[in-house]
Write a protein that holds these residues in place. Sequence first.
Motif, PDB file in Angstrom:
ATOM      1  N   LEU A 278      -0.975   5.120 -16.234  1.00 57.74           N
ATOM      2  CA  LEU A 278      -0.210   4.645 -15.079  1.00 57.74           C
ATOM      3  C   LEU A 278      -1.083   4.565 -13.833  1.00 57.74           C
ATOM      4  CD1 LEU A 278       3.375   6.210 -15.052  1.00 57.74           C
ATOM      5  CD2 LEU A 278       2.728   3.821 -15.260  1.00 57.74           C
ATOM      6  N   ILE A 279      -1.963   5.530 -13.633  1.00 58.30           N
ATOM      7  CA  ILE A 279      -2.850   5.504 -12.463  1.00 58.30           C
ATOM      8  C   ILE A 279      -3.689   4.235 -12.460  1.00 58.30           C
ATOM      9  CG2 ILE A 279      -4.858   6.623 -11.407  1.00 58.30           C
ATOM     10  CD1 ILE A 279      -3.658   9.307 -12.295  1.00 58.30           C
ATOM     11  N   VAL A 280      -4.310   3.964 -13.609  1.00 60.40           N
ATOM     12  CA  VAL A 280      -5.136   2.749 -13.720  1.00 60.40           C
ATOM     13  C   VAL A 280      -4.267   1.506 -13.500  1.00 60.40           C
ATOM     14  CG1 VAL A 280      -6.593   1.384 -15.262  1.00 60.40           C
ATOM     15  CG2 VAL A 280      -6.762   3.875 -15.270  1.00 60.40           C
ATOM     16  N   GLY A 281      -3.091   1.481 -14.114  1.00 65.01           N
ATOM     17  CA  GLY A 281      -2.214   0.322 -13.996  1.00 65.01           C
ATOM     18  C   GLY A 281      -1.671   0.112 -12.597  1.00 65.01           C
ATOM     19  N   LEU A 282      -1.349   1.198 -11.886  1.00 56.68           N
ATOM     20  CA  LEU A 282      -0.836   1.068 -10.524  1.00 56.68           C
ATOM     21  C   LEU A 282      -1.880   0.476  -9.587  1.00 56.68           C
ATOM     22  CD1 LEU A 282       1.133   4.437 -10.165  1.00 56.68           C
ATOM     23  CD2 LEU A 282       2.098   2.138 -10.233  1.00 56.68           C
TER      24      LEU A 282
ATOM     25  N   PHE B   8       1.261   9.513  -5.767  1.00 55.94           N
ATOM     26  CA  PHE B   8       1.437  10.950  -5.526  1.00 55.94           C
ATOM     27  C   PHE B   8       2.124  11.606  -6.726  1.00 55.94           C
ATOM     28  CE2 PHE B   8       1.548  10.374  -0.637  1.00 55.94           C
ATOM     29  CZ  PHE B   8       0.171  10.522  -0.588  1.00 55.94           C
ATOM     30  N   ALA B   9       3.203  10.981  -7.183  1.00 52.84           N
ATOM     31  CA  ALA B   9       3.946  11.542  -8.314  1.00 52.84           C
ATOM     32  C   ALA B   9       3.148  11.463  -9.608  1.00 52.84           C
ATOM     33  CB  ALA B   9       5.275  10.802  -8.475  1.00 52.84           C
ATOM     34  N   VAL B  10       2.479  10.318  -9.831  1.00 51.90           N
ATOM     35  CA  VAL B  10       1.754  10.122 -11.088  1.00 51.90           C
ATOM     36  C   VAL B  10       0.529  11.036 -11.161  1.00 51.90           C
ATOM     37  CG1 VAL B  10       0.522   8.445 -12.501  1.00 51.90           C
ATOM     38  CG2 VAL B  10       2.586   7.760 -11.266  1.00 51.90           C
ATOM     39  N   VAL B  11      -0.188  11.186 -10.049  1.00 52.68           N
ATOM     40  CA  VAL B  11      -1.349  12.084 -10.038  1.00 52.68           C
ATOM     41  C   VAL B  11      -0.913  13.527 -10.277  1.00 52.68           C
ATOM     42  CG1 VAL B  11      -3.171  13.046  -8.569  1.00 52.68           C
ATOM     43  CG2 VAL B  11      -2.790  10.581  -8.614  1.00 52.68           C
ATOM     44  N   SER B  12       0.239  13.895  -9.750  1.00 52.63           N
ATOM     45  CA  SER B  12       0.763  15.246 -10.007  1.00 52.63           C
ATOM     46  C   SER B  12       1.016  15.453 -11.500  1.00 52.63           C
ATOM     47  CB  SER B  12       2.061  15.464  -9.224  1.00 52.63           C
ATOM     48  OG  SER B  12       1.837  15.370  -7.840  1.00 52.63           O
ATOM     49  N   LEU B  13       1.580  14.438 -12.155  1.00 57.73           N
ATOM     50  CA  LEU B  13       1.776  14.520 -13.606  1.00 57.73           C
ATOM     51  C   LEU B  13       0.446  14.690 -14.320  1.00 57.73           C
ATOM     52  CD1 LEU B  13       4.475  11.801 -14.443  1.00 57.73           C
ATOM     53  CD2 LEU B  13       4.700  14.274 -14.679  1.00 57.73           C
ATOM     54  N   PHE B  14      -0.556  13.928 -13.881  1.00 51.56           N
ATOM     55  CA  PHE B  14      -1.871  13.986 -14.530  1.00 51.56           C
ATOM     56  C   PHE B  14      -2.516  15.365 -14.369  1.00 51.56           C
ATOM     57  CE2 PHE B  14      -6.517  13.431 -14.283  1.00 51.56           C
ATOM     58  CZ  PHE B  14      -6.755  12.966 -15.567  1.00 51.56           C
TER      59      PHE B  14
ATOM     60  N   LEU C  64       0.825  -1.211   0.000  1.00 48.11           N
ATOM     61  CA  LEU C  64       0.000   0.000   0.000  1.00 48.11           C
ATOM     62  C   LEU C  64       0.861   1.263   0.000  1.00 48.11           C
ATOM     63  CD1 LEU C  64      -2.859  -0.979   2.498  1.00 48.11           C
ATOM     64  CD2 LEU C  64      -2.928  -0.932  -0.004  1.00 48.11           C
ATOM     65  N   VAL C  65       1.908   1.271   0.812  1.00 48.72           N
ATOM     66  CA  VAL C  65       2.766   2.458   0.888  1.00 48.72           C
ATOM     67  C   VAL C  65       3.451   2.703  -0.452  1.00 48.72           C
ATOM     68  CG1 VAL C  65       4.870   3.384   1.920  1.00 48.72           C
ATOM     69  CG2 VAL C  65       3.127   2.362   3.380  1.00 48.72           C
ATOM     70  N   THR C  66       3.958   1.629  -1.076  1.00 52.73           N
ATOM     71  CA  THR C  66       4.625   1.777  -2.375  1.00 52.73           C
ATOM     72  C   THR C  66       3.662   2.319  -3.420  1.00 52.73           C
ATOM     73  OG1 THR C  66       6.092  -0.078  -1.861  1.00 52.73           O
ATOM     74  CG2 THR C  66       5.909   0.572  -4.164  1.00 52.73           C
ATOM     75  N   THR C  67       2.455   1.771  -3.456  1.00 58.63           N
ATOM     76  CA  THR C  67       1.465   2.216  -4.447  1.00 58.63           C
ATOM     77  C   THR C  67       1.051   3.656  -4.216  1.00 58.63           C
ATOM     78  OG1 THR C  67       0.624  -0.038  -4.689  1.00 58.63           O
ATOM     79  CG2 THR C  67      -0.807   1.745  -5.423  1.00 58.63           C
ATOM     80  N   VAL C  68       0.764   4.009  -2.964  1.00 60.53           N
ATOM     81  CA  VAL C  68       0.279   5.362  -2.660  1.00 60.53           C
ATOM     82  C   VAL C  68       1.353   6.411  -2.941  1.00 60.53           C
ATOM     83  CG1 VAL C  68      -0.483   6.891  -0.800  1.00 60.53           C
ATOM     84  CG2 VAL C  68      -1.437   4.590  -0.984  1.00 60.53           C
ATOM     85  N   THR C  69       2.586   6.150  -2.539  1.00 60.48           N
ATOM     86  CA  THR C  69       3.647   7.139  -2.783  1.00 60.48           C
ATOM     87  C   THR C  69       3.927   7.298  -4.269  1.00 60.48           C
ATOM     88  OG1 THR C  69       5.275   5.378  -2.387  1.00 60.48           O
ATOM     89  CG2 THR C  69       4.773   6.840  -0.556  1.00 60.48           C
ATOM     90  N   THR C  70       3.845   6.203  -5.012  1.00 61.64           N
ATOM     91  CA  THR C  70       4.017   6.314  -6.472  1.00 61.64           C
ATOM     92  C   THR C  70       2.867   7.093  -7.089  1.00 61.64           C
ATOM     93  OG1 THR C  70       5.116   4.157  -6.458  1.00 61.64           O
ATOM     94  CG2 THR C  70       4.438   5.017  -8.588  1.00 61.64           C
TER      95      THR C  70
ATOM     96  N   GLY D 191      -1.450  16.861 -22.868  1.00 62.65           N
ATOM     97  CA  GLY D 191      -0.994  16.111 -24.033  1.00 62.65           C
ATOM     98  C   GLY D 191      -0.641  14.674 -23.710  1.00 62.65           C
ATOM     99  N   SER D 192       0.417  14.175 -24.343  1.00 61.14           N
ATOM    100  CA  SER D 192       0.787  12.771 -24.217  1.00 61.14           C
ATOM    101  C   SER D 192       1.237  12.411 -22.801  1.00 61.14           C
ATOM    102  CB  SER D 192       1.900  12.433 -25.220  1.00 61.14           C
ATOM    103  OG  SER D 192       3.049  13.231 -24.986  1.00 61.14           O
ATOM    104  N   ILE D 193       1.836  13.346 -22.079  1.00 59.85           N
ATOM    105  CA  ILE D 193       2.256  13.072 -20.706  1.00 59.85           C
ATOM    106  C   ILE D 193       1.040  12.857 -19.810  1.00 59.85           C
ATOM    107  CG2 ILE D 193       3.503  13.955 -18.705  1.00 59.85           C
ATOM    108  CD1 ILE D 193       5.280  13.138 -21.009  1.00 59.85           C
ATOM    109  N   LYS D 194      -0.015  13.590 -20.047  1.00 62.61           N
ATOM    110  CA  LYS D 194      -1.250  13.415 -19.272  1.00 62.61           C
ATOM    111  C   LYS D 194      -1.846  12.029 -19.544  1.00 62.61           C
ATOM    112  CE  LYS D 194      -5.403  16.054 -18.083  1.00 62.61           C
ATOM    113  NZ  LYS D 194      -4.844  16.752 -16.906  1.00 62.61           N
ATOM    114  N   ASP D 195      -1.842  11.597 -20.811  1.00 64.34           N
ATOM    115  CA  ASP D 195      -2.315  10.250 -21.145  1.00 64.34           C
ATOM    116  C   ASP D 195      -1.436   9.190 -20.482  1.00 64.34           C
ATOM    117  OD1 ASP D 195      -4.234  11.447 -22.693  1.00 64.34           O
ATOM    118  OD2 ASP D 195      -3.206  11.123 -24.596  1.00 64.34           O
TER     119      ASP D 195
END
Length: 414
Positions: A363-367, A343-349, A335-341, A354-358
């Motif tokens: 990644l959010i769905v996949g994580l 944080f970074a991915v949601v910030s990107l979203f 849970l800690v690994t997923t949640v901390t990751t 553009g393509s970075i948002k996609d």
Amino acid sequence: MKKIIQFSKGFLPAAVISCAIIVSGIIGIAVRGINFGLDFKPGLIEEVRIAPPAIELSYSGSANIRAEATAASFNLIISGAGADNRTEEFAYHEYPTVRELSEKLNSVEGISSKVVGNADASTYNLFVDSASSAQITSEKYRLYVPSDEDISVDEVRSALSSFDGVAVKELGSSSSNSYQIRLGDSGEENSSKQLADGVTNALSDKFGAEKVAVVKTDFIGSQFSTSLVQSAFLLVAATLLLIWAYAAVRFHWDFALGSVVAIVHDALVVLAFMSWTQLEFSTTTLAAILTIVGYSINATVVILDRVRSDMQTTEATTFNDILNSALTGTLSRSLVTTVTTLFAVVSLFVFTSGSIKDFALALIVGLLSGCYSSIFISSGLISFIRRNWKPGKNSIHVFNHEVKNEHVIEMQSE
């Protein structure tokens, strides 16, 4: 004593839910298809630069003169009847400014050169419009240098907003005014040429015809785009095969199978999401899927390693007890690994486009899927395979190196 969570009770419901999601994804792909991006479709890739011309050339003689701009010099290639076949080279270090180069070009017989831009601009950044003929005639032939005007990529996108599915990417710094434009091709005859002309006309209307220089134009055919799609799926398949081989060597075939099923599950969940949302499938989202595969196998291996350790020390009477103990022990890490990751991915979203948002959305769905599959899908499959497991009878056969230890087998049998 730490309370053991009974994850095994969720194995069957999780399998049903996952099957429903995957089946819906298959239906979505059949009904709506996959929204392949320009990376996987035939179309136009064009690099343009927007800058005012610096020099205008014309030629009034009978020879053929072609222009060539290299990184070190501007060349005139002279050939034809009544002319000595030769190349006149004008090195930028000898003529470092536009004014000096223009004056020297006027010394070539039949060439008329006129400075129409910044005369003090450096010639080292000189470039030409590759879409026009390289031959210099009585018509105006333009040489360009980068402009001081800062034209944003959003302005270029706005100029091309009438084209469906256009993708514009800025190359280098904004001062270079270089942009890569990608457009899908309908496949009709001469459609690529019409697209290229349409892009040039649209940019000319926005910024002025004399300011648009096409640096490079490429057309991707349907056969090449199809091979890219095939290569992408082969890449994913090869990745899965290598991961299965790794897990089989480190653990056991059923543990390896559970790992691969989990990451295939995650890839299919992302594809199901992309089919129903019509998220563009591009090289960026393909990179997201491969990232998810790597993340998922890492999370699964941590759990399987704990299972292996518990099998050697536990006094459990069923294999599900071992799984529940291992999953409980690794739950906080997962849970800690997923949640901390996240944080970074949601910030990107949130903060990109553009393509970075996609990429971030995939990644959010996949994580989320990866965390879920590592706990329920992989473990559930292994639990089903080892449903007849008995302590002291089968546990020693989990790992290849233990199978060879006959002395330990005899001790456990007693």
